[in-house]
Design a protein around this motif. Structure first.
Motif, mmCIF file in Angstrom:
data_model
loop_
_atom_site.group_PDB
_atom_site.id
_atom_site.type_symbol
_atom_site.label_atom_id
_atom_site.label_comp_id
_atom_site.label_asym_id
_atom_site.label_seq_id
_atom_site.Cartn_x
_atom_site.Cartn_y
_atom_site.Cartn_z
ATOM 1 N N HIS A 57 104.469 14.954 -13.657
ATOM 2 C CA HIS A 57 105.746 15.135 -13.959
ATOM 3 C C HIS A 57 106.755 15.467 -12.685
ATOM 4 C CE1 HIS A 57 109.220 18.558 -14.562
ATOM 5 N NE2 HIS A 57 108.967 17.941 -15.903
ATOM 6 N N ALA A 58 106.164 15.893 -11.682
ATOM 7 C CA ALA A 58 106.805 15.799 -10.414
ATOM 8 C C ALA A 58 107.238 14.460 -10.051
ATOM 9 C CB ALA A 58 106.092 16.586 -9.226
ATOM 10 N N ILE A 59 106.107 13.339 -10.184
ATOM 11 C CA ILE A 59 106.429 12.133 -9.725
ATOM 12 C C ILE A 59 107.448 11.393 -10.596
ATOM 13 C CG2 ILE A 59 105.509 9.738 -9.643
ATOM 14 C CD1 ILE A 59 104.312 11.661 -7.504
ATOM 15 N N THR A 60 107.359 11.488 -11.861
ATOM 16 C CA THR A 60 108.464 11.103 -12.737
ATOM 17 C C THR A 60 109.996 11.528 -12.621
ATOM 18 O OG1 THR A 60 107.875 12.467 -14.795
ATOM 19 C CG2 THR A 60 106.831 10.046 -14.381
ATOM 20 N N SER A 61 109.834 12.806 -12.346
ATOM 21 C CA SER A 61 111.136 13.480 -12.088
ATOM 22 C C SER A 61 111.938 13.090 -10.962
ATOM 23 C CB SER A 61 110.930 15.276 -12.071
ATOM 24 O OG SER A 61 110.453 15.491 -13.233
ATOM 25 N N ARG A 62 110.915 12.870 -9.924
ATOM 26 C CA ARG A 62 111.651 12.226 -8.471
ATOM 27 C C ARG A 62 111.935 10.808 -8.749
ATOM 28 N NH1 ARG A 62 114.056 13.343 -4.302
ATOM 29 N NH2 ARG A 62 113.176 12.853 -2.055
ATOM 30 N N ASP A 69 115.247 11.246 -10.496
ATOM 31 C CA ASP A 69 116.321 11.679 -9.344
ATOM 32 C C ASP A 69 116.963 10.792 -8.298
ATOM 33 O OD1 ASP A 69 115.896 14.426 -10.683
ATOM 34 O OD2 ASP A 69 114.508 15.101 -8.819
ATOM 35 N N VAL A 70 116.039 9.703 -8.024
ATOM 36 C CA VAL A 70 116.435 8.965 -7.040
ATOM 37 C C VAL A 70 116.810 7.582 -7.749
ATOM 38 C CG1 VAL A 70 115.328 9.760 -5.101
ATOM 39 C CG2 VAL A 70 114.022 8.173 -6.684
ATOM 40 N N ASP A 71 117.042 7.477 -9.001
ATOM 41 C CA ASP A 71 117.465 6.235 -9.776
ATOM 42 C C ASP A 71 116.623 4.830 -9.565
ATOM 43 O OD1 ASP A 71 119.574 7.562 -10.971
ATOM 44 O OD2 ASP A 71 120.945 7.076 -9.578
ATOM 45 N N ALA A 72 115.279 5.430 -9.244
ATOM 46 C CA ALA A 72 114.260 4.347 -9.184
ATOM 47 C C ALA A 72 113.685 4.079 -10.699
ATOM 48 C CB ALA A 72 113.211 4.838 -8.602
ATOM 49 N N ILE A 73 112.780 2.981 -10.784
ATOM 50 C CA ILE A 73 112.040 2.851 -12.025
ATOM 51 C C ILE A 73 110.466 3.270 -11.862
ATOM 52 C CG2 ILE A 73 113.551 1.616 -13.388
ATOM 53 C CD1 ILE A 73 111.751 -0.945 -12.739
ATOM 54 N N GLY A 74 109.812 3.817 -12.618
ATOM 55 C CA GLY A 74 108.217 4.159 -12.471
ATOM 56 C C GLY A 74 107.513 3.323 -13.595
ATOM 57 N N GLN A 124 104.181 12.114 -23.079
ATOM 58 C CA GLN A 124 105.543 12.882 -23.028
ATOM 59 C C GLN A 124 106.448 12.960 -21.819
ATOM 60 O OE1 GLN A 124 105.280 17.256 -24.804
ATOM 61 N NE2 GLN A 124 103.184 16.635 -25.022
ATOM 62 N N LEU A 125 105.901 12.160 -20.931
ATOM 63 C CA LEU A 125 106.285 12.213 -19.589
ATOM 64 C C LEU A 125 107.470 10.897 -19.315
ATOM 65 C CD1 LEU A 125 103.843 13.378 -17.169
ATOM 66 C CD2 LEU A 125 105.533 14.612 -17.818
ATOM 67 N N PHE A 126 107.182 10.042 -20.372
ATOM 68 C CA PHE A 126 107.610 8.571 -19.925
ATOM 69 C C PHE A 126 108.759 8.358 -21.190
ATOM 70 C CE2 PHE A 126 103.276 9.068 -18.839
ATOM 71 C CZ PHE A 126 103.485 8.716 -17.433
ATOM 72 N N ASP A 127 109.641 7.446 -20.904
ATOM 73 C CA ASP A 127 110.758 7.029 -21.554
ATOM 74 C C ASP A 127 110.438 5.942 -22.518
ATOM 75 O OD1 ASP A 127 112.705 8.536 -20.315
ATOM 76 O OD2 ASP A 127 112.312 7.224 -18.618
ATOM 77 N N GLY A 128 109.394 5.020 -22.178
ATOM 78 C CA GLY A 128 108.673 3.960 -23.021
ATOM 79 C C GLY A 128 107.278 3.378 -22.852
ATOM 80 N N THR A 129 107.004 2.790 -23.584
ATOM 81 C CA THR A 129 105.402 2.325 -23.429
ATOM 82 C C THR A 129 105.529 0.964 -23.567
ATOM 83 O OG1 THR A 129 104.736 4.394 -24.325
ATOM 84 C CG2 THR A 129 103.172 2.529 -24.244
ATOM 85 N N ILE A 130 104.788 0.337 -22.625
ATOM 86 C CA ILE A 130 104.272 -1.143 -22.904
ATOM 87 C C ILE A 130 102.758 -1.293 -23.083
ATOM 88 C CG2 ILE A 130 103.735 -3.390 -21.587
ATOM 89 C CD1 ILE A 130 106.295 -2.583 -19.955
ATOM 90 N N GLU A 131 102.232 -1.558 -24.536
ATOM 91 C CA GLU A 131 100.904 -1.553 -24.628
ATOM 92 C C GLU A 131 100.293 -3.147 -24.709
ATOM 93 O OE1 GLU A 131 99.942 0.805 -28.193
ATOM 94 O OE2 GLU A 131 101.245 2.170 -27.579
ATOM 95 N N VAL A 132 99.128 -3.287 -24.163
ATOM 96 C CA VAL A 132 98.558 -4.397 -24.175
ATOM 97 C C VAL A 132 97.274 -4.404 -25.004
ATOM 98 C CG1 VAL A 132 97.737 -6.329 -22.669
ATOM 99 C CG2 VAL A 132 99.507 -4.841 -21.735
ATOM 100 N N ASP A 133 97.095 -5.167 -25.947
ATOM 101 C CA ASP A 133 95.706 -5.168 -26.590
ATOM 102 C C ASP A 133 94.497 -6.085 -26.176
ATOM 103 O OD1 ASP A 133 96.359 -7.510 -27.796
ATOM 104 O OD2 ASP A 133 97.055 -6.741 -29.584
ATOM 105 N N GLU A 134 93.557 -6.051 -26.777
ATOM 106 C CA GLU A 134 92.490 -6.984 -26.381
ATOM 107 C C GLU A 134 92.792 -8.307 -26.391
ATOM 108 O OE1 GLU A 134 92.320 -4.524 -28.437
ATOM 109 O OE2 GLU A 134 90.512 -3.251 -28.198
ATOM 110 N N SER A 135 93.792 -8.909 -27.234
ATOM 111 C CA SER A 135 94.073 -10.303 -27.141
ATOM 112 C C SER A 135 95.342 -10.597 -26.134
ATOM 113 C CB SER A 135 94.539 -10.699 -28.552
ATOM 114 O OG SER A 135 95.751 -10.018 -28.844
ATOM 115 N N GLY A 136 95.711 -9.737 -25.200
ATOM 116 C CA GLY A 136 96.665 -9.719 -24.315
ATOM 117 C C GLY A 136 98.249 -9.622 -24.914
#
Length: 209
Positions: A150-155, A158-163, A182-194
């Motif tokens: 939560h501290a890392i994602t908030s930072r 705050d500094v307009d980076a992306i994580g 809950q900490l993230f704005d979105g998800t990239i999911e990769v399955d066994e087939s890539g």
């Protein structure tokens, strides 16, 4: 806007976005996360990597950087080398934490790079990668890791980076994945087939236009 590049070429996210990259082992999720940072490095954006799996030397190799002397805007918080009993000395490129349990040390190293990149280097666009949340969860409780991230994602926000934050989806139960998610704005999911599936919340989709 930040372009993600690589396999996600054409997709952009707004400053302050935090993305969870999830998938089983050996599906290429770390490669995708690295490519997002590499895309920024190629555009003279800064890259900060918190690594709980690979040494700083290995991370540099993964980004095709031959040595710490190369003038590339990359900073690495290495949680591996000291944990393996090897001697460590902080440099402008690498800050060392004693182990993945040492979240205070990790946080200090991360903060030092944020201040250095934005202050001394004048880099206003930066990308952050945490590899991986699963290792942190092996050594600490869910609540501890949640509060730390939560501290890392908030930072990042705050500094307009992306994580870009990596997790082994098959290593954790549903409650853990839900809590961390809950900490993230979105998800990239990769399955066994890539196959890559990108899922952002309604709010994030609106932010990303």
């Amino acid at each position: 806007m930040y372009e993600l590049g690589g396999e996600l070429d054409g997709r952009t996210v707004t400053p302050g976005t935090n993305i969870l990259v999830a998938g089983p082992p050996l599906t290429g999720k770390r490669r995708i996360a690295r490519e997002i940072l590499r895309h920024g490095l190629n555009r003279e954006e800064g890259a900060i990597v918190i690594t709980t799996r690979d040494s700083a030397d290995r991370v540099l190799t993964q980004f095709d950087i031959e040595s710490e002397d190369e003038q590339r805007p990359i900073g690495i918080v290495d949680c591996v080398t000291a944990h393996m009993g090897r001697s460590t000395t902080d440099t402008l490129t690498v800050k060392y934490a004693t182990s993945p349990v040492d979240m205070t040390g990790i946080g200090i190293g991360f903060s030092n790079f944020i201040e250095y990149f934005y202050g001394e280097l004048g880099r206003e666009r930066n990308r952050v990668m945490v590899d991986s949340l699963s290792t942190l969860l092996m050594y600490s409780t869910l609540q501890t890791v949640f509060e730390f991230m939560h501290a890392i994602t908030s930072r990042v926000d705050d500094v307009d980076a992306i994580g870009v934050h990596v997790i082994e989806s098959t290593a954790h139960d549903d409650q853990t994945l839900h809590t961390m998610g809950q900490l993230f704005d979105g998800t990239i999911e990769v399955d066994e087939s890539g196959i890559v599936d990108v899922d952002f919340s309604t709010e994030t989709e609106q932010r990303n236009g």
